[in-house]
Design a protein around this motif. Structure first.
Motif, short mmCIF file in Angstrom:
data_model
loop_
_atom_site.label_atom_id
_atom_site.label_comp_id
_atom_site.label_asym_id
_atom_site.label_seq_id
_atom_site.Cartn_x
_atom_site.Cartn_y
_atom_site.Cartn_z
N VAL A 97 -0.16 -4.88 -4.80
CA VAL A 97 -1.37 -5.80 -4.32
C VAL A 97 -0.88 -6.63 -3.22
O VAL A 97 0.23 -7.25 -3.26
CB VAL A 97 -1.60 -7.02 -5.42
CG1 VAL A 97 -2.91 -7.67 -4.96
CG2 VAL A 97 -2.21 -5.94 -6.67
N GLN A 98 -1.59 -6.80 -1.95
CA GLN A 98 -1.25 -7.57 -0.85
C GLN A 98 -2.70 -8.22 -0.43
O GLN A 98 -3.71 -7.64 -0.12
CB GLN A 98 -1.01 -6.57 0.33
CG GLN A 98 0.47 -5.85 0.09
CD GLN A 98 0.87 -5.05 1.24
OE1 GLN A 98 0.09 -4.53 1.94
NE2 GLN A 98 2.23 -4.65 1.13
N LEU A 99 -2.63 -9.39 -0.50
CA LEU A 99 -3.63 -10.30 -0.20
C LEU A 99 -3.29 -11.00 1.30
O LEU A 99 -2.47 -11.55 1.28
CB LEU A 99 -4.02 -11.17 -1.07
CG LEU A 99 -5.14 -12.54 -0.76
CD1 LEU A 99 -6.25 -11.64 -0.71
CD2 LEU A 99 -5.07 -13.48 -1.89
N LEU A 152 -8.07 -8.20 1.24
CA LEU A 152 -7.43 -7.39 0.13
C LEU A 152 -6.77 -6.32 0.86
O LEU A 152 -7.22 -5.18 0.70
CB LEU A 152 -8.11 -7.32 -0.93
CG LEU A 152 -7.99 -8.01 -2.28
CD1 LEU A 152 -8.98 -7.65 -3.48
CD2 LEU A 152 -6.46 -8.38 -2.93
N ARG A 153 -5.54 -6.23 1.45
CA ARG A 153 -5.24 -5.25 2.36
C ARG A 153 -4.91 -4.01 1.52
O ARG A 153 -5.05 -2.93 2.01
CB ARG A 153 -3.86 -5.78 3.12
CG ARG A 153 -3.41 -4.69 4.09
CD ARG A 153 -3.99 -4.76 5.35
NE ARG A 153 -3.39 -4.09 6.35
CZ ARG A 153 -3.43 -2.97 6.41
NH1 ARG A 153 -4.17 -2.01 5.57
NH2 ARG A 153 -2.81 -2.12 7.63
N VAL A 194 -4.33 -2.52 -2.37
CA VAL A 194 -4.48 -2.71 -3.92
C VAL A 194 -4.16 -1.42 -4.58
O VAL A 194 -5.18 -0.39 -4.33
CB VAL A 194 -5.83 -3.14 -4.47
CG1 VAL A 194 -5.80 -3.34 -5.97
CG2 VAL A 194 -6.20 -4.50 -3.71
N GLY A 251 -7.99 -0.94 -1.86
CA GLY A 251 -7.81 -2.12 -1.06
C GLY A 251 -8.81 -1.97 -0.01
O GLY A 251 -8.95 -1.11 0.57
N ARG A 277 0.52 -13.39 3.83
CA ARG A 277 0.48 -12.33 2.73
C ARG A 277 1.05 -12.90 1.71
O ARG A 277 2.19 -13.42 1.67
CB ARG A 277 0.99 -11.03 3.41
CG ARG A 277 1.02 -9.92 2.20
CD ARG A 277 1.64 -8.65 2.62
NE ARG A 277 0.61 -7.95 3.47
CZ ARG A 277 0.45 -7.09 4.18
NH1 ARG A 277 1.83 -6.39 4.09
NH2 ARG A 277 -0.24 -6.53 5.17
#
Lengths: 331, 468
Positions: free
Chosen positions: B96-98, B116-117, B119, B140, B463
């Motif tokens: 998960v990258q926010l 949300l780059r 998911v 994502g 991030r």
């Protein structure tokens, strides 16, 4: 013309390559006490096979409780041959996995049992508990070492020998059941195989008597000295007939059908029979049997077929889940 | 096995028995007592030996059963269910990258966003030791290929013949770009460099790969459907043509312990194929801030040979890491189905470096903090500083026939500085500052008609990452 010459040259090379000696590997999945027998025998067979075919054959060995070994083969252990403790374990290869034909026992002489053995007692030197026969070992205070019949072929022979003795002496199955119940009350520890039970008795110094294969008892004395142990031959025992079989599905896959078959057939040869006698298994061959006659004591031997209706019936009655053994050991 | 307690106890018991035996001329009753005592000691010794033997048998049975007892493993690399012999396993991982994207001095464009780059729920597994699979869906919203939709990023089957020969079939990363084949979690920067615009991303195909020469050289050779620069396959072939892709990557000093060159790897990759499309060539090339600075005209199509070549290297030495690559991407295009064909060559390169301030090793597969961040215990995880320079130059022959000279830049040059805080192997905060300068082809208007190209792009991307 050049093309033809090259073709013939390549063909020659291919033929020469195919004629070169092959290196073959077999896996013999066996029961616990046969380690030494097959170390000897494998060397002899490799020499024989090399002389006969020019091929090198290496036989790997796997040992354990016979029932456990059969389970292993059924679960995928790639045995080219099995040399197990009793026919029921080999039957399972057909019954459960169809790895061999149903009539596997008819493929070799003596129902595919190239040697026999029996069950005797191993006691400590001087026989301090004065054990002479089966009645002596069920007395209170006697500690018996015998493996678990659920996993060990030898243990099943032990159990059935005790059962046969009691039934012959007292005349009924109920009496026999009571007898083996008393016997197992005297067993403090159940090993999974015969070799483990020998370790328990010989090396861990547990118990007053070990019920064991005759060959295993001789081997213990040979290895650890006659000054430490002695063999007591009961008045009645059972003729143990360890069978052998090629595992058809595996050898077809490995391309080892011929050599695996020859490997088992050679057990019946004079040299194979002599090796069996030398390792304290009773040879089938009359010449070898005569040679080792002095080694093996004479005693009354019952058979699985005559006294128990064969292995299939004996297995179902005594050792299947919920069978007599479970009944007498489950509290 | 251990039966030492009984062994230790036995001499003591024997001594006791011996002492009792030495007692002179005891009355008969006392002699009986001694005999009884001997028997009791023997019985106790036997009980002890039996207990130890039972434990020994239990241990042996457990050891024998170990290869068949299934194992459940939960680590910072995910959840794994495996058979006792590890021949079969299923692993569940996640990413998960926010991202928070802030742009400065952007001429009034409101591009600031929270994205949300990535998911991803990643499932991987092995069957019968030599067969593996990977399935990676992307949920994502910031995916370059799918603005908001669910996509299948990876779906592939691997067959291992030996360490020297392995096959992979399905959809996976095409092995051209070095930074591209690095895991999304472990790149120096939040966003890959401009170079990644010119290499194929995930594609459908088959490849063979393996480690040869004692593991000093890794090779990959594959056949793929072929995708445009920076593009992901849409799960179907891009056209009727195929791309051949290859890569050779050497780590010649791998076994030279203590050598400063031990962590040096270098190689070259490339692709060769033909493409013929009925629609647009590419979705465009993006800046570090993920804004498009170049795209072909909507009517431009690929038609003819395309090839890429990419020399590349990676160097790691303790806390220091350096990665560099160059890509030359050549494509034949037409402005329309019947227009004049031209061969265009776009080039890009980058040099990126990182240094782990807290002393942990820099690695292509991520930094593992010596201690996790734990405020109560006063431990802070690992910190890494990063820097990058990258440049992408569009072939000027692209203008104006195949791309608008007034709406596109012909060059982007980017500088980046970053700070990565690894709270643990799985959790990280990353802070990156980018500045991208734009160049323009001859004939471009003095002021670009594209608002975002009128000034340098200055962005700050933060991030939060969960990766296991």
């Amino acid at each position: 013309m050049k093309l033809k010459t090259a073709f013939l040259f390549l063909l020659g090379l291919a033929l020469a390559a195919s004629a070169a000696a092959k290196s073959i590997e077999l896996l013999n999945v066996s029961y616990d006490p046969t380690r030494e027998l097959y170390v000897d025998y494998n060397k002899a067979f490799a020499t024989y096979w090399k002389a006969k075919t020019g091929d090198d054959v290496t036989v790997k060995q796997s040992h354990g409780g016979s029932g456990k070994q059969a389970r292993g083969v059924i679960d995928g252990l790639q045995a080219d041959v099995v040399t197990l403790a009793l026919a029921a374990d080999v039957d399972a290869l057909y019954d459960v996995a169809k790895l061999i034909p149903q009539d596997w026992q008819k493929r070799l002489p003596n129902n595919s049992t190239p040697y026999t053995s029996t069950i005797v007692f191993l006691v400590r030197k001087g026989n301090p508990k004065g054990i002479k026969d089966w009645d002596d070992i069920v007395k209170p205070g006697i500690s018996i070492v015998t493996p678990n019949p659920k996993t060990s072929g030898g243990a099943r022979w032990n159990y059935l020998a005790a059962w046969a003795y009691a039934k012959h002496k007292q005349g009924s199955d109920d009496a026999a059941k009571a007898f083996v119940t008393a016997l197992y009350k005297n067993v403090p520890v159940l090993d999974s195989g015969a070799r483990g039970a020998t370790t328990t008795f010989v090396q861990r110094e547990i118990g007053d008597v070990a019920i064991t294969w005759e060959n295993e008892a001789f081997l213990a004395i040979k290895e650890f000295g006659a000054d430490k142990f002695e063999i007591v031959v009961p008045s009645l025992s059972i003729l143990a007939e360890p069978p052998v079989s090629v595992v058809d599905k595996v050898v077809k896959k490995h391309g080892t059908e011929a050599v695996a078959k020859a490997y088992l057939e050679y057990l019946y040869s004079p040299e194979g029979q002599d090796i069996a006698g030398r390792n304290f298994y009773r040879p089938r061959d009359a010449t070898a049997a005569a040679k080792y006659a002095a080694v093996f004591p004479q005693l009354q031997l019952v058979t699985i077929d005559a006294d128990f209706g064969g292995w299939t019936k004996a297995q179902k009655t005594h050792f299947a889940d919920g069978g007599v053994f479970d009944q007498i050991t489950t509290k | 096995m251990n039966h030492s307690f009984a062994r230790q106890l036995t001499p003591a018991l024997a001594a006791l028995v011996s002492l009792s035996a030495l007692a002179p001329r005891l009355p008969a009753a006392e002699s009986d007592d001694l005999q009884l005592l001997r028997e009791q000691i023997h019985a106790l010794e036997q009980k002890l030996l039996v207990l130890e033997r039972k434990q020994e048998i239990k241990d042996e049975a457990a050891a024998a059963a170990a290869p068949t007892t299934p194992k459940i493993t939960i680590t910072d690399k995910g959840f794994t269910l495996a058979s006792g012999d590890n021949a079969n396993s299923i692993k569940l991982r996640g990413l998960v990258q926010l991202d928070n994207r802030l742009f400065f001095n952007d001429g009034g464009i409101v591009n600031n966003s929270l994205v949300l780059r990535r998911v991803r729920v990643i499932s991987e597994g092995t069957f019968a030791k030599n067969y593996s699979f990977q399935f990676v869906p992307e949920f994502g919203g910031g995916s370059a290929t799918a603005a908001s939709a669910f996509t299948v990023l990876d779906a592939n089957l691997g067959v291992t013949i030996s360490p020297e020969l392995q096959f992979k079939f399905g959809k996976f990363k095409s092995p051209v770009g070095l930074e591209l084949i690095q895991s999304d979690s472990w790149t120096f920067f939040n966003e890959r460099s401009l170079v990644t615009n010119l290499v194929p991303n995930r594609d459908v195909g088959a490849q063979a790969s393996g480690d040869v020469l004692g593991g000093l050289v890794n090779y990959t050779a594959g056949v793929f459907g072929g995708v445009a620069d920076g593009a992901n396959s849409t799960n179907a072939d891009f056209d009727n043509e195929k791309d051949v892709v290859g890569r050779v990557f050497a780590t010649p000093f791998k076994n030279s312990a203590g050598s400063p060159l031990q962590g040096l790897s270098f190689g070259v990759s490339g692709s060769l194929g033909r493409e013929k499309t009925a629609s647009g060539r590419t979705a465009g090339y993006k800046t570090d801030g993920q804004q498009t600075f170049f795209s072909y005209a909507a009517t431009t199509i690929a038609d003819g040979q395309s090839w890429r070549v990419s020399p590349q290297f990676d160097y790691r030495n303790g806390s220091f890491g350096l990665l560099g690559e160059y890509v030359l991407s050549t494509v034949n295009v037409r402005p329309s189905l019947t227009g004049v064909k031209a061969e265009l060559q776009n080039k890009a390169w980058q040099l990126a470096a990182g240094y782990v301030l807290t002393g942990e090793n820099s690695s292509f597969t991520g930094v593992t903090p010596a201690t996790n961040f734990d405020y109560a215990n006063g431990t802070w995880g690992a910190f890494e500083v990063t820097a990058r320079y990258s440049d992408l130059k569009i072939d000027n022959a692209a203008f104006p026939l195949y791309a608008s000279v007034s709406t596109n830049a012909d060059e982007a040059t980017s500088y980046g500085l970053g700070l990565n805080w690894y709270l643990s192997k799985t959790v990280a905060f990353k802070f990156d500052l980018y500045q991208t300068k734009f160049g323009f082809a001859p004939g471009a208007p003095a002021i670009s008609t594209t608002q975002l190209l009128r000034q340098d792009e200055k962005s700050f991307i933060t991030r939060f990452q969960l990766s296991f």
